[in-house]
Design an enzyme around this catalytic site. Structure first.
Site, PDB file in Angstrom:
ATOM      1  N   GLY A  19      61.359  81.565  63.237  1.00 53.56           N
ATOM      2  CA  GLY A  19      61.616  81.877  64.471  1.00 53.56           C
ATOM      3  C   GLY A  19      61.530  82.929  64.784  1.00 53.56           C
TER       4      GLY A  19
ATOM      5  N   LEU B 185      63.786  85.762  64.375  1.00 52.28           N
ATOM      6  CA  LEU B 185      64.424  86.561  63.533  1.00 52.28           C
ATOM      7  C   LEU B 185      63.321  86.875  62.302  1.00 52.28           C
ATOM      8  CD1 LEU B 185      66.664  89.177  62.900  1.00 52.28           C
ATOM      9  CD2 LEU B 185      67.660  86.813  62.017  1.00 52.28           C
TER      10      LEU B 185
ATOM     11  N   ASP C 197      62.965  72.178  54.289  1.00 49.20           N
ATOM     12  CA  ASP C 197      63.722  71.883  55.502  1.00 49.20           C
ATOM     13  C   ASP C 197      65.637  72.073  54.370  1.00 49.20           C
ATOM     14  OD1 ASP C 197      65.558  70.812  57.064  1.00 49.20           O
ATOM     15  OD2 ASP C 197      64.879  68.644  56.596  1.00 49.20           O
TER      16      ASP C 197
ATOM     17  N   TYR D 238      77.502  73.577  69.088  1.00 44.06           N
ATOM     18  CA  TYR D 238      76.582  74.909  68.457  1.00 44.06           C
ATOM     19  C   TYR D 238      77.551  75.724  67.289  1.00 44.06           C
ATOM     20  CZ  TYR D 238      73.609  78.857  67.799  1.00 44.06           C
ATOM     21  OH  TYR D 238      73.352  80.089  67.435  1.00 44.06           O
TER      22      TYR D 238
HETATM   23  N1  LIG Z   1      68.299  83.255  69.819  1.00 47.36           N
HETATM   24  C1  LIG Z   1      70.160  83.442  69.924  1.00 47.36           C
HETATM   25  O1  LIG Z   1      70.013  83.505  71.376  1.00 47.36           O
HETATM   26  C2  LIG Z   1      70.500  83.565  68.632  1.00 47.36           C
HETATM   27  C3  LIG Z   1      72.029  84.014  69.173  1.00 47.36           C
HETATM   28  C4  LIG Z   1      73.438  84.187  68.427  1.00 47.36           C
HETATM   29  C5  LIG Z   1      73.081  83.767  67.413  1.00 47.36           C
HETATM   30  N2  LIG Z   1      72.380  83.296  66.815  1.00 47.36           N
HETATM   31  C6  LIG Z   1      71.566  83.217  65.586  1.00 47.36           C
HETATM   32  O2  LIG Z   1      70.544  84.050  65.292  1.00 47.36           O
HETATM   33  C7  LIG Z   1      69.769  83.632  64.188  1.00 47.36           C
HETATM   34  C8  LIG Z   1      68.084  83.575  64.518  1.00 47.36           C
HETATM   35  O3  LIG Z   1      67.901  82.290  65.468  1.00 47.36           O
HETATM   36  P1  LIG Z   1      66.477  82.432  66.671  1.00 47.36           P
HETATM   37  O4  LIG Z   1      67.111  83.270  67.876  1.00 47.36           O
HETATM   38  O5  LIG Z   1      65.190  83.596  65.639  1.00 47.36           O
HETATM   39  O6  LIG Z   1      66.097  81.499  66.305  1.00 47.36           O
HETATM   40  P2  LIG Z   1      64.887  80.271  66.517  1.00 47.36           P
HETATM   41  O7  LIG Z   1      63.494  80.864  67.488  1.00 47.36           O
HETATM   42  O8  LIG Z   1      65.751  78.805  67.079  1.00 47.36           O
HETATM   43  O9  LIG Z   1      64.600  79.633  64.816  1.00 47.36           O
HETATM   44  C9  LIG Z   1      64.717  79.040  64.454  1.00 47.36           C
HETATM   45  C10 LIG Z   1      63.993  78.398  63.362  1.00 47.36           C
HETATM   46  O10 LIG Z   1      65.509  77.741  62.241  1.00 47.36           O
HETATM   47  C11 LIG Z   1      64.260  76.661  61.530  1.00 47.36           C
HETATM   48  N3  LIG Z   1      64.632  75.927  61.445  1.00 47.36           N
HETATM   49  C12 LIG Z   1      65.327  74.610  62.111  1.00 47.36           C
HETATM   50  N4  LIG Z   1      66.086  73.670  60.833  1.00 47.36           N
HETATM   51  C13 LIG Z   1      65.361  73.674  60.977  1.00 47.36           C
HETATM   52  C14 LIG Z   1      65.442  73.289  59.100  1.00 47.36           C
HETATM   53  N5  LIG Z   1      65.843  72.282  58.676  1.00 47.36           N
HETATM   54  N6  LIG Z   1      65.039  74.019  57.985  1.00 47.36           N
HETATM   55  C15 LIG Z   1      64.232  74.789  57.791  1.00 47.36           C
HETATM   56  N7  LIG Z   1      64.232  75.906  59.166  1.00 47.36           N
HETATM   57  C16 LIG Z   1      64.731  75.080  60.391  1.00 47.36           C
HETATM   58  C17 LIG Z   1      63.104  76.531  63.252  1.00 47.36           C
HETATM   59  O11 LIG Z   1      61.908  75.838  63.095  1.00 47.36           O
HETATM   60  P3  LIG Z   1      61.658  75.075  63.963  1.00 47.36           P
HETATM   61  O12 LIG Z   1      61.453  75.589  65.557  1.00 47.36           O
HETATM   62  O13 LIG Z   1      60.311  73.645  63.275  1.00 47.36           O
HETATM   63  O14 LIG Z   1      63.133  73.768  64.547  1.00 47.36           O
HETATM   64  C18 LIG Z   1      62.981  77.454  63.862  1.00 47.36           C
HETATM   65  O15 LIG Z   1      61.806  78.226  63.180  1.00 47.36           O
HETATM   66  C19 LIG Z   1      70.198  81.857  63.903  1.00 47.36           C
HETATM   67  O16 LIG Z   1      70.969  81.856  62.659  1.00 47.36           O
HETATM   68  C20 LIG Z   1      70.514  81.590  65.042  1.00 47.36           C
HETATM   69  O17 LIG Z   1      71.883  81.132  64.996  1.00 47.36           O
HETATM   70  C21 LIG Z   1      70.663  83.171  67.411  1.00 47.36           C
END
Ligand SMILES: NC(=O)c1ccc[n+]([C@@H]2O[C@H](COP(=O)([O-])OP(=O)(O)OC[C@H]3O[C@@H](n4cnc5c(N)ncnc54)[C@H](OP(=O)(O)O)[C@@H]3O)[C@@H](O)[C@H]2O)c1
Length: 306
Positions: A15, A17, A40, A125
Site C-alpha cells: 500500500g 504507507l 491475510d 469506513y
Molecule cells: N489513504 C488515505 O487517504 C488514508 C486516510 C486516513 C487514514 N488512512 C489509513 O492509513 C493507513 C495506510 O493507508 P494507505 O493509504 O497506505 O492504504 P492503501 O494504499 O489502500 O494500502 C492498504 C494495503 O492493505 C492491504 N490489505 C487490504 N486487505 C488486506 C488483508 N486482508 N490482509 C493484508 N493486507 C490487506 C491492501 O492490499 P490490496 O491492494 O491487495 O487490497 C493494500 O496494499 C490505513 O490504516 C488507512 O486506513 C489512509
C-alpha cells in the site's frame, strides 16, 4: 522499546504507507514485509502462526480497507480488515503501531481535533477504523495508534494521482470546497514512524495524530496540484451536495498534532512543500518511463531495419 534488534512485521506493505516504509527501511535485517497474499490479516490462525514462527516483536499495521465509498456496500469485509485484522495483530503481536483515520470524527468541530476528542464516525469506513483502534488498545501490551488523513504518494490510488490524470484530460474540473482537512505525504508519515520507533515506551497505549502541517479544502488541494504540476486545468469550487458520494465525509477533520510533535520531538513540514516533492517524483518517474520507451522504440526500429 528496544527496536534495534527487534523483528518487525510490516503488513499491507504494497500500500502507499507500506511502500514508503519499505523505500526507507529496505532490506534491513529483521524487517518482515507482507502483502495480502503472504499474510491475510483477517485470518486469525495465519496471523498467529506468522508472528510466532518469525518471532515478531513489533507489528506496524499498514494494511487496511481504504475504499471509503465501497465500504458502505461491503461493511463485513471492511470490518474484518479494519477491526478484526487489527485486533489479531495486536493480540498476537503484543506490540503494535496501528494507523487510523480522521474519519473517526463527525466533522462538527471548528478547531483541530485533539486525540482525546469525542469520536463519532459518519461512515462504515470510519466506524470500522474506530472499532480497530478500540480493539488494538484492548489487546496490545504496547499500542501506538496514529490517526492520519488525506494520504497520498507517488504510487498507489490517491487524490493527487487522480487529479494529475484528470488535469491532463480536461480543461476544467469541479472539486468540493466545503470539506477541510490536511493532506499527508505517505513518505513523511513513514519517516515519522521510523523516527519515533526507538522512542516508544514499552507498556504504553497512546493515540496520536499526524498529518502534514497546514489546512486546506479539497478544492485548494486540487488547485495546488495543478499549480505545482504546471497543468492548465481550471479548478472550480463546488459544495458537497453537488458531488454525491455513497459515504458521508466529515466537513472538518483537521487533526491537532501537538502530542506527537512534543513527545517525539518531530518537525513536520507544510503540506504544500510535501506535495511539491511528490509531484516532482511523479514527473521524474514519468520522464524516466518515457525515455525507456523511446530507447525501446529505437532499438526495435533498428532491428527491423537490419
Ligand atoms: N489513504 C488515505 O487517504 C488514508 C486516510 C486516513 C487514514 N488512512 C489509513 O492509513 C493507513 C495506510 O493507508 P494507505 O493509504 O497506505 O492504504 P492503501 O494504499 O489502500 O494500502 C492498504 C494495503 O492493505 C492491504 N490489505 C487490504 N486487505 C488486506 C488483508 N486482508 N490482509 C493484508 N493486507 C490487506 C491492501 O492490499 P490490496 O491492494 O491487495 O487490497 C493494500 O496494499 C490505513 O490504516 C488507512 O486506513 C489512509
Amino acid at each position: 522499546m528496544e527496536t534495534a534488534k527487534a523483528n518487525v512485521l510490516i503488513t499491507g506493505s504494497k500500500g502507499q504507507l507500506g511502500t514508503e516504509l519499505r523505500k526507507r527501511l529496505g532490506g534491513k535485517e529483521g524487517i518482515f514485509y507482507t502483502d495480502r497474499e503472504e499474510l491475510d490479516i483477517t485470518d486469525e490462525q495465519a496471523v498467529k502462526s506468522y508472528i510466532t514462527n518469525n518471532q515478531i516483536d513489533l507489528v506496524i499495521n499498514c494494511a487496511a480497507y481504504t475504499a471509503v465509498d465501497r465500504a458502505e456496500d461491503e461493511p463485513a469485509l471492511a470490518d474484518a480488515i479494519n477491526h478484526l485484522g487489527a485486533k489479531y495483530l495486536a493480540k498476537y503481536g503484543r506490540n503494535i503501531i496501528h494507523i487510523s483515520t480522521d474519519y473517526v470524527f463527525d466533522g462538527t468541530n471548528h478547531l483541530p481535533y485533539k486525540s482525546e476528542d469525542r469520536t463519532n464516525p459518519v461512515s462504515v469506513y470510519g466506524s470500522t477504523k474506530l472499532a480497530g483502534e478500540q480493539a488494538v488498545l484492548a489487546e496490545a501490551q504496547t499500542g501506538l495508534i496514529i490517526r492520519t488523513a488525506w494520504v497520498y504518494a507517488a504510487e498507489g490510488r490517491n487524490f493527487v494521482r487522480t487529479m494529475l490524470r484528470l488535469g491532463k484530460e480536461r480543461e476544467k474540473l469541479t472539486v468540493v470546497a466545503d470539506q477541510v482537512g490536511s493532506p499527508t505525504h505517505a513518505g513523511d508519515l513513514a519517516q515519522a514512524i521510523i523516527e519515533l520507533l526507538p522512542q516508544i515506551k514499552s507498556g504504553t497505549k497512546v493515540l496520536y495524530h499526524y498529518t502534514n502541517e497546514g489546512v486546506c479544502s479539497w478544492y485548494d488541494f486540487a488547485t495546488a496540484i495543478m499549480e505545482e504540476s504546471g497543468l492548465g486545468c481550471q479548478i472550480e469550487p463546488i459544495e458537497t451536495w453537488q458531488y454525491p458520494t455513497k459515504a458521508r465525509r466529515p466537513a472538518y477533520s483537521v487533526l491537532n498534532k501537538t502530542g506527537i510533535k512534543q513527545d517525539f520531538n518531530l518537525t513536520i513540514r507544510h503540506w504544500r512543500e510535501a506535495l511539491r516533492d511528490c509531484i516532482r517524483e511523479i514527473q521524474a518517474k514519468a520522464e524516466e518511463k518515457k525515455q525507456m520507451e523511446e530507447k525501446e522504440q529505437e532499438k526495435q526500429t533498428k532491428e527491423a531495419g537490419q
